[in-house]
Design a protein around this motif. Structure first.
Motif, PDB file in Angstrom:
ATOM      1  N   GLY A   1       1.408  27.985 -47.807  1.00 43.62           N
ATOM      2  CA  GLY A   1       2.195  27.719 -48.992  1.00 43.62           C
ATOM      3  C   GLY A   1       1.866  26.362 -49.586  1.00 43.62           C
ATOM      4  N   VAL A   2       1.779  26.305 -50.910  1.00 40.98           N
ATOM      5  CA  VAL A   2       1.433  25.079 -51.620  1.00 40.98           C
ATOM      6  C   VAL A   2       2.395  24.895 -52.791  1.00 40.98           C
ATOM      7  N   LEU A   3       2.817  23.661 -53.016  1.00 37.02           N
ATOM      8  CA  LEU A   3       3.546  23.330 -54.236  1.00 37.02           C
ATOM      9  C   LEU A   3       2.561  22.667 -55.190  1.00 37.02           C
ATOM     10  N   TYR A   4       2.217  23.386 -56.236  1.00 36.97           N
ATOM     11  CA  TYR A   4       1.345  22.830 -57.268  1.00 36.97           C
ATOM     12  C   TYR A   4       2.211  22.136 -58.325  1.00 36.97           C
ATOM     13  N   TYR A   5       1.768  20.976 -58.786  1.00 37.04           N
ATOM     14  CA  TYR A   5       2.522  20.315 -59.852  1.00 37.04           C
ATOM     15  C   TYR A   5       1.568  19.641 -60.827  1.00 37.04           C
ATOM     16  N   ARG A   6       1.997  19.559 -62.073  1.00 35.23           N
ATOM     17  CA  ARG A   6       1.202  18.990 -63.147  1.00 35.23           C
ATOM     18  C   ARG A   6       1.340  17.475 -63.108  1.00 35.23           C
ATOM     19  N   THR A   7       0.320  16.796 -62.651  1.00 37.10           N
ATOM     20  CA  THR A   7       0.371  15.344 -62.536  1.00 37.10           C
ATOM     21  C   THR A   7       0.520  14.680 -63.896  1.00 37.10           C
TER      22      THR A   7
ATOM     23  N   GLY B   1       9.134  39.026 -59.508  1.00 38.76           N
ATOM     24  CA  GLY B   1       8.556  40.352 -59.321  1.00 38.76           C
ATOM     25  C   GLY B   1       8.074  40.556 -57.900  1.00 38.76           C
ATOM     26  N   ALA B   2       6.979  41.311 -57.757  1.00 43.17           N
ATOM     27  CA  ALA B   2       6.449  41.632 -56.428  1.00 43.17           C
ATOM     28  C   ALA B   2       6.149  40.358 -55.641  1.00 43.17           C
ATOM     29  N   GLY B   3       6.574  40.329 -54.378  1.00 40.45           N
ATOM     30  CA  GLY B   3       6.351  39.175 -53.522  1.00 40.45           C
ATOM     31  C   GLY B   3       7.442  38.123 -53.607  1.00 40.45           C
ATOM     32  N   SER B   4       8.503  38.416 -54.353  1.00 44.19           N
ATOM     33  CA  SER B   4       9.550  37.415 -54.592  1.00 44.19           C
ATOM     34  C   SER B   4      10.350  37.075 -53.343  1.00 44.19           C
ATOM     35  N   VAL B   5      10.573  38.045 -52.469  1.00 44.21           N
ATOM     36  CA  VAL B   5      11.441  37.809 -51.310  1.00 44.21           C
ATOM     37  C   VAL B   5      10.807  36.812 -50.345  1.00 44.21           C
ATOM     38  N   ALA B   6       9.511  36.960 -50.084  1.00 44.24           N
ATOM     39  CA  ALA B   6       8.840  36.033 -49.173  1.00 44.24           C
ATOM     40  C   ALA B   6       8.895  34.609 -49.710  1.00 44.24           C
ATOM     41  N   GLN B   7       8.712  34.443 -51.019  1.00 45.56           N
ATOM     42  CA  GLN B   7       8.764  33.115 -51.606  1.00 45.56           C
ATOM     43  C   GLN B   7      10.177  32.547 -51.530  1.00 45.56           C
ATOM     44  N   ALA B   8      11.181  33.403 -51.724  1.00 47.72           N
ATOM     45  CA  ALA B   8      12.569  32.958 -51.616  1.00 47.72           C
ATOM     46  C   ALA B   8      12.899  32.536 -50.187  1.00 47.72           C
ATOM     47  N   LEU B   9      12.391  33.278 -49.209  1.00 47.82           N
ATOM     48  CA  LEU B   9      12.610  32.905 -47.808  1.00 47.82           C
ATOM     49  C   LEU B   9      12.021  31.538 -47.509  1.00 47.82           C
ATOM     50  N   ASP B  10      10.844  31.269 -48.060  1.00 52.53           N
ATOM     51  CA  ASP B  10      10.200  29.980 -47.850  1.00 52.53           C
ATOM     52  C   ASP B  10      11.067  28.850 -48.402  1.00 52.53           C
TER      53      ASP B  10
ATOM     54  N   ASN C   1       7.720  38.697 -62.920  1.00 52.39           N
ATOM     55  CA  ASN C   1       6.384  38.176 -62.631  1.00 52.39           C
ATOM     56  C   ASN C   1       5.999  38.313 -61.169  1.00 52.39           C
ATOM     57  N   ASP C   2       4.860  38.980 -60.919  1.00 53.18           N
ATOM     58  CA  ASP C   2       4.242  38.919 -59.607  1.00 53.18           C
ATOM     59  C   ASP C   2       3.366  37.671 -59.581  1.00 53.18           C
ATOM     60  N   PHE C   3       2.576  37.497 -58.526  1.00 52.38           N
ATOM     61  CA  PHE C   3       1.847  36.238 -58.425  1.00 52.38           C
ATOM     62  C   PHE C   3       0.777  36.081 -59.504  1.00 52.38           C
ATOM     63  N   THR C   4       0.136  37.168 -59.910  1.00 52.36           N
ATOM     64  CA  THR C   4      -0.924  37.036 -60.911  1.00 52.36           C
ATOM     65  C   THR C   4      -0.352  36.601 -62.260  1.00 52.36           C
ATOM     66  N   LYS C   5       0.770  37.193 -62.638  1.00 44.50           N
ATOM     67  CA  LYS C   5       1.393  36.813 -63.909  1.00 44.50           C
ATOM     68  C   LYS C   5       1.974  35.413 -63.827  1.00 44.50           C
ATOM     69  N   MET C   6       2.556  35.078 -62.677  1.00 36.42           N
ATOM     70  CA  MET C   6       3.131  33.756 -62.494  1.00 36.42           C
ATOM     71  C   MET C   6       2.052  32.679 -62.574  1.00 36.42           C
ATOM     72  N   VAL C   7       0.932  32.911 -61.894  1.00 35.94           N
ATOM     73  CA  VAL C   7      -0.171  31.950 -61.906  1.00 35.94           C
ATOM     74  C   VAL C   7      -0.748  31.819 -63.306  1.00 35.94           C
TER      75      VAL C   7
ATOM     76  N   GLY D   1       6.051  22.590 -65.160  1.00 35.77           N
ATOM     77  CA  GLY D   1       5.806  21.478 -64.247  1.00 35.77           C
ATOM     78  C   GLY D   1       5.330  21.862 -62.869  1.00 35.77           C
ATOM     79  N   MET D   2       5.951  22.902 -62.268  1.00 34.17           N
ATOM     80  CA  MET D   2       5.668  23.199 -60.859  1.00 34.17           C
ATOM     81  C   MET D   2       5.544  24.695 -60.615  1.00 34.17           C
ATOM     82  N   LEU D   3       4.800  25.002 -59.583  1.00 34.49           N
ATOM     83  CA  LEU D   3       4.537  26.385 -59.182  1.00 34.49           C
ATOM     84  C   LEU D   3       4.417  26.439 -57.665  1.00 34.49           C
ATOM     85  N   ASN D   4       5.173  27.338 -57.032  1.00 30.53           N
ATOM     86  CA  ASN D   4       4.978  27.625 -55.609  1.00 30.53           C
ATOM     87  C   ASN D   4       4.065  28.827 -55.475  1.00 30.53           C
ATOM     88  N   HIS D   5       2.929  28.644 -54.823  1.00 36.27           N
ATOM     89  CA  HIS D   5       2.071  29.778 -54.503  1.00 36.27           C
ATOM     90  C   HIS D   5       1.390  29.461 -53.181  1.00 36.27           C
ATOM     91  N   ASN D   6       0.114  29.671 -53.103  1.00 33.00           N
ATOM     92  CA  ASN D   6      -0.621  29.356 -51.879  1.00 33.00           C
ATOM     93  C   ASN D   6      -2.017  28.878 -52.228  1.00 33.00           C
TER      94      ASN D   6
END
Length: 452
Positions: A169-175, A214-223, A271-277, A286-291
């Motif tokens: 897991g990575v927290l991406y942020y716009r510097t 969207g798809a994959g939301s539960v795992a991200q929420a658990l994190d 949004n699933d991960f592709t749409k979110m990214v 500002g920020m995005l949680n993905h990997n």
């Protein structure tokens, strides 16, 4: 090399006990099925030549790199042709489950930890321990990744999937946006929530965060939940009841879900991960949680100077807690009529050069230990920081129960719609987590009973 892109829309239900043949009409064709309609048909070793079918479990996202690896493999093995079938990650498990019951499994395919137990429970996968022991890969794979896939395979210690990569897991942020707003790096949860609020100006279509609905939301929420609560185990001391609905996790989910539409776009709901990214890469969020897997997408969008990818935020005590990210891998399906050629493909794909090439493209940690020493690994900042966070004692991993055959169903199809209700305010965080906990506790009780 033959290329095709296919998808399915079936939804998986308790894979060990429910027949799925009637859910969808399967249209895909593949080598290696004997028409019996079961995953357990024995198939055959084959000649080690001819055509094999490969199903990519992240089709579209990883298609180009797999095409390149397949072309290299076919050049090195001119007597083997690989038919590539790309299947979207959100549809892959239902496609395989349907094929296990109705026929049409490929020879080889992506088999990550999150779905491995379900496939193994249906007797669909070929044991690979002996093949690996006699292979050039023996002693060349990350032992933790191998053990992770063994543990996820159902608890009997059998290896059903050869690891290709690990994610984190990575927290991406716009510097650039943080600097403009005078904000510090969001290295703590307090700083994260402060930044999400301060960077939001909905009238100008500027948002502090994008949440996965969207798809994959539960795992991200658990994190996000375990990261804030600081709870370090998925089960209680007896290993019978989950901590998912612990009051600290309920409070954490309430705070996380409250971000929706307050500091996030409304489109995030679906949004699933592709749409979110894609949304993050094209907008002023500002920020995005993905990997690690989306790092290269962000480089293409912003260059390397306008964003960073850092480990997940730390909690109040300075301790980082995050849920485990599943190891990805490749497996041979038991019904294959050409297992020898299928294994040759895996052996090549996880070799030093091919595994390094794949993971550099994907931005993930290679399973091949020689590939993990290649220069690009240390040059990719998120990969380097993730490796440090996992090895310097600053991070505790909450191990998700990938070994439960029903885990993927519970964490995806059964509860993703309910999580959307939480975001919309139509279901409380407590009711949502109590529902998830009841299903997990039942699945764990069945598991414990089966294991005696």
């Amino acid at each position: 090399m033959k290329i095709s892109m296919r998808s399915s829309t079936g939804r998986r239900r308790t894979p060990a006990v429910v027949a799925l043949g009637a859910v969808l009409a399967l249209t895909a064709t593949a080598c290696g099925d004997d028409g019996s309609g079961t995953g357990g048909s024995e198939g055959a070793e084959g000649s080690g030549k001819g055509e094999i079918v490969f199903w990519d479990n992240n089709g579209g996202v990883r298609t180009d790199i797999w095409k390149e690896i397949i072309a290299d493999f076919e050049k090195a093995n001119p007597d083997i042709d690989v038919e590539y079938v790309g299947i979207a990650s959100t549809e892959y498990q239902s496609k395989v489950d349907t094929s296990i019951q109705g026929g049409g499994l490929p020879d080889v395919g992506g088999v990550g930890a999150a779905m491995l137990a379900g496939f193994a429970a249906q007797n669909a996968l070929e044991p690979l321990d002996d093949r690996l022991a006699d292979s050039s890969l023996n002693g060349k794979l990350n032992e933790d990744m191998v053990e992770s896939l063994k543990a996820a395979g159902g608890g009997d210690g059998t290896l059903y999937s050869v690891p290709t990569s690990a994610n984190n897991g990575v927290l991406y942020y716009r510097t650039d946006l943080f600097e403009k707003a005078g904000l510090e790096e969001p290295s703590s949860w307090d700083a994260f929530f402060e930044a999400a609020d301060k960077l939001t100006d909905a009238g100008d279509n500027e948002f502090g965060y994008t949440i996965r609905g969207g798809a994959g939301s539960v795992a991200q929420a658990l994190d996000a939940m375990y990261g804030q609560s600081g709870i370090t185990s998925f089960w209680d001391a007896a290993g019978e009841k989950t901590t998912v609905n612990d009051p600290k996790n309920v409070a954490a989910l309430e705070k996380y879900a409250a971000l929706y539409k307050k500091v996030t776009p409304a489109a995030d709901l679906n949004n699933d991960f592709t749409k979110m990214v894609a949304q993050w890469d094209s907008g002023t969020i500002g920020m995005l949680n993905h990997n690690l897997g989306s790092y290269q997408d962000h480089v293409k969008a912003f260059g390397e100077d306008k964003f960073r990818g850092i480990p997940q935020p730390v909690g109040p005590g300075g301790k980082r807690v995050q849920v485990s990210n599943p190891v990805d891998g490749l497996g041979v399906f038991k019904s294959s009529k050409n297992k020898e050629a299928a294994w040759k493909f895996i052996e090549y794909a996880v070799s030093h050069e091919a595994n390094s090439k794949f993971n550099e493209s994907a931005g993930q940690v290679p399973a091949n230990t020689d590939a993990a020493k290649d220069g690009w690994v240390s040059e990719s900042e998120p990969t380097k920081l993730a490796a440090q966070a996992l090895s310097d004692g600053s991070t505790t991993i909450v191990q998700l129960p990938y070994y439960l055959p029903d885990w993927n169903t519970i964490s995806k199809a059964d509860n993703e719609p309910n999580f959307q209700k939480v975001l919309l305010g139509k279901m409380s965080a407590k009711d949502f987590l109590d529902t998830v906990a009841d299903q997990l506790n039942e699945a764990q009780a069945e598991w414990n009973e089966q294991k005696g």
